[in-house]
Design a protein around this motif. Structure first.
Motif, PDB file in Angstrom:
ATOM      1  N   GLU A 240       0.827  -1.208   0.000  1.00  0.00           N
ATOM      2  CA  GLU A 240       0.000   0.000   0.000  1.00  0.00           C
ATOM      3  C   GLU A 240       0.864   1.263   0.000  1.00  0.00           C
ATOM      4  OE1 GLU A 240      -3.079   0.611   3.108  1.00  0.00           O
ATOM      5  OE2 GLU A 240      -4.091   1.698   1.491  1.00  0.00           O
ATOM      6  N   TYR A 241       1.916   1.259   0.816  1.00  0.00           N
ATOM      7  CA  TYR A 241       2.778   2.436   0.889  1.00  0.00           C
ATOM      8  C   TYR A 241       3.437   2.715  -0.463  1.00  0.00           C
ATOM      9  CZ  TYR A 241       6.470   5.645   2.103  1.00  0.00           C
ATOM     10  OH  TYR A 241       7.296   6.745   2.124  1.00  0.00           O
TER      11      TYR A 241
ATOM     12  N   LEU B  35       0.866   4.138  -2.908  1.00  0.00           N
ATOM     13  CA  LEU B  35       0.549   5.539  -2.597  1.00  0.00           C
ATOM     14  C   LEU B  35       1.681   6.443  -3.035  1.00  0.00           C
ATOM     15  CD1 LEU B  35      -0.978   5.308   1.015  1.00  0.00           C
ATOM     16  CD2 LEU B  35      -2.204   5.942  -1.079  1.00  0.00           C
TER      17      LEU B  35
ATOM     18  N   HIS C  83       1.264   9.083  -5.997  1.00  0.00           N
ATOM     19  CA  HIS C  83       1.351  10.468  -5.537  1.00  0.00           C
ATOM     20  C   HIS C  83       2.497  11.209  -6.229  1.00  0.00           C
ATOM     21  CE1 HIS C  83       2.144  13.865  -2.807  1.00  0.00           C
ATOM     22  NE2 HIS C  83       0.829  13.853  -2.676  1.00  0.00           N
TER      23      HIS C  83
ATOM     24  N   VAL D 145      -4.144  10.731  -4.595  1.00  0.00           N
ATOM     25  CA  VAL D 145      -4.170   9.838  -3.430  1.00  0.00           C
ATOM     26  C   VAL D 145      -3.682  10.646  -2.224  1.00  0.00           C
ATOM     27  CG1 VAL D 145      -3.708   7.710  -4.746  1.00  0.00           C
ATOM     28  CG2 VAL D 145      -1.789   9.036  -3.849  1.00  0.00           C
TER      29      VAL D 145
ATOM     30  N   PRO E 264       1.544   9.901   1.172  1.00  0.00           N
ATOM     31  CA  PRO E 264       2.061   8.962   2.173  1.00  0.00           C
ATOM     32  C   PRO E 264       3.140   9.635   3.019  1.00  0.00           C
ATOM     33  CG  PRO E 264       2.993   8.474   0.023  1.00  0.00           C
ATOM     34  CD  PRO E 264       2.007   9.586  -0.186  1.00  0.00           C
TER      35      PRO E 264
ATOM     36  N   MET F 110      -0.357   8.390   6.563  1.00  0.00           N
ATOM     37  CA  MET F 110      -0.645   9.220   5.387  1.00  0.00           C
ATOM     38  C   MET F 110      -1.399  10.481   5.784  1.00  0.00           C
ATOM     39  SD  MET F 110      -3.725   6.984   3.658  1.00  0.00           S
ATOM     40  CE  MET F 110      -3.540   5.404   4.475  1.00  0.00           C
TER      41      MET F 110
ATOM     42  N   ILE G 101      -8.209   5.849  -2.033  1.00  0.00           N
ATOM     43  CA  ILE G 101      -7.540   5.219  -0.881  1.00  0.00           C
ATOM     44  C   ILE G 101      -7.585   3.697  -1.005  1.00  0.00           C
ATOM     45  CG2 ILE G 101      -8.049   7.156   0.667  1.00  0.00           C
ATOM     46  CD1 ILE G 101     -10.327   5.353   1.863  1.00  0.00           C
TER      47      ILE G 101
ATOM     48  N   TRP H 215      -5.072   0.838  -1.049  1.00  0.00           N
ATOM     49  CA  TRP H 215      -4.297   0.241  -2.142  1.00  0.00           C
ATOM     50  C   TRP H 215      -3.545  -1.063  -1.829  1.00  0.00           C
ATOM     51  CZ3 TRP H 215      -3.795   2.515  -7.131  1.00  0.00           C
ATOM     52  CH2 TRP H 215      -4.403   3.776  -7.281  1.00  0.00           C
TER      53      TRP H 215
END
Ligand code: ADP
Ligand code: MN
Length: 282
Positions: free
Chosen positions: A153-154, A157, A161, A167, A170, A180, A239, A241
């Motif tokens: 997920e990080y 993001l 981004h 998004v 983060p 985030m 959001i 992810w």
């Protein structure tokens, strides 16, 4: 006790004990007291006993019923994450729960300037046990799978981004937690404003899907009006992810969801055309 309260009770040595148990997680489910004692050194025996009692009482470790062996609980993992986010100057204080799904708990928190941030703790539970076990040739702990989800997920993001996609920004990652930007808004399915420009929003969603697929090689995989936040200025943020992957099936699934949702606002589009657009082909 809340997570924040428990975090404040965990001292430096308790943290080392938790971390040592964490690092052993994929060897076997439980780590034996004697192994811990060996890893932490003879001179810490007394502290170790006190610490394990305390961690057990706080439900940050779980003691095996038949032996002197321990495993980390999800709360224990959350505490490791909170401490690391604190040390890295990302999170100063944890606040209240703002969202709870089947595979995560989302908290409001505060950074060192007292600005609100979001901390999402990934917790892969028994729900997905069978499907994951079948996919994995070797056994991974739930803890490891949760940490991998947070990392996925990080990364998603960050890439989306950095490439200009919509998004939340983060802020950091630690263990199973992703920090985030906090979005002061509501989920798209709750928007009930007649003056809202749904066509503009629709195009912006497709734009972010295109950035994700062409620049980051990922499809969201669970895109729906529940995973799109709209803030007070009508900005959108996609959001959730953790399941992002480079899969054309996921991309088609996301496109179907979006087209279906926007049909009620009189927007109609050809899925194949959109499929080409988000893959950067047209
Ligand atoms: P899941 O659906 O897997 O539980 P989500 O990432 O969708 O996890 O988050 C759950 C809920 O938490 C969201 O529906 C939203 O209400 C809230 N939330 C998540 N991220 C943010 C954020 N960055 N800002 C504000 N609220 C958020
Ligand atoms: Mn969600």
């Amino acid at each position: 006790l809340s997570l924040a309260e428990r975090a404040s009770l965990v001292g430096p040595f308790d943290y080392i004990v938790l971390k040592t148990i964490y690092e052993d997680r994929d060897k076997s489910e439980y780590i034996h007291y004697l192994t811990l004692k060996k890893k932490l050194g003879q001179k810490n025996v007394k502290d170790l006993k006190i610490s394990l009692l305390k961690l057990n009482k706080l439900k940050l470790v779980f003691k095996d019923s038949t032996s002197l062996a321990f495993k980390l609980t999800f709360s224990g993992l959350d505490i490791l994450a909170i401490k690391m986010l604190y040390v890295n100057h990302i999170l100063n204080k944890l606040g209240s729960i703002i969202g709870e799904g089947k595979e995560s708990i989302v908290y409001l928190g505060y950074d060192f300037n007292d600005n609100p941030i979001v901390v999402k703790f990934h917790r892969i539970g028994r729900n997905s046990y069978k499907s994951i076990r079948r996919r994995e040739p070797y056994k991974k702990s739930w803890i490891t799978i949760s940490v991998e989800n947070a990392e996925r997920e990080y990364k998603a993001l960050k890439c989306v981004h950095d490439n200009g996609g919509k998004v939340p920004r983060p802020l950091g990652i630690a263990y199973n937690a992703v920090a985030m930007e906090y979005i002061d808004g509501i989920e798209l399915y709750r928007v009930s404003n007649n003056a809202f420009d749904f066509t503009k929003l629709y195009n912006e969603i497709l734009g972010t899907m295109r950035i994700a697929y062409t620049e980051c090689k990922i499809a969201h995989g669970d895109l729906s009006p529940y995973n799109i936040l709209i803030d007070k200025e009508n900005n959108l943020f996609i959001i959730d992810w953790p399941q992002a992957s480079q899969s054309e099936e996921s991309l088609q699934h996301d496109i179907r969801n979006i087209i279906n949702f926007f049909r009620r606002f009189g927007i109609s589009d050809d899925p194949q055309k959109i499929f080409d657009y988000v893959r950067g082909i047209s």
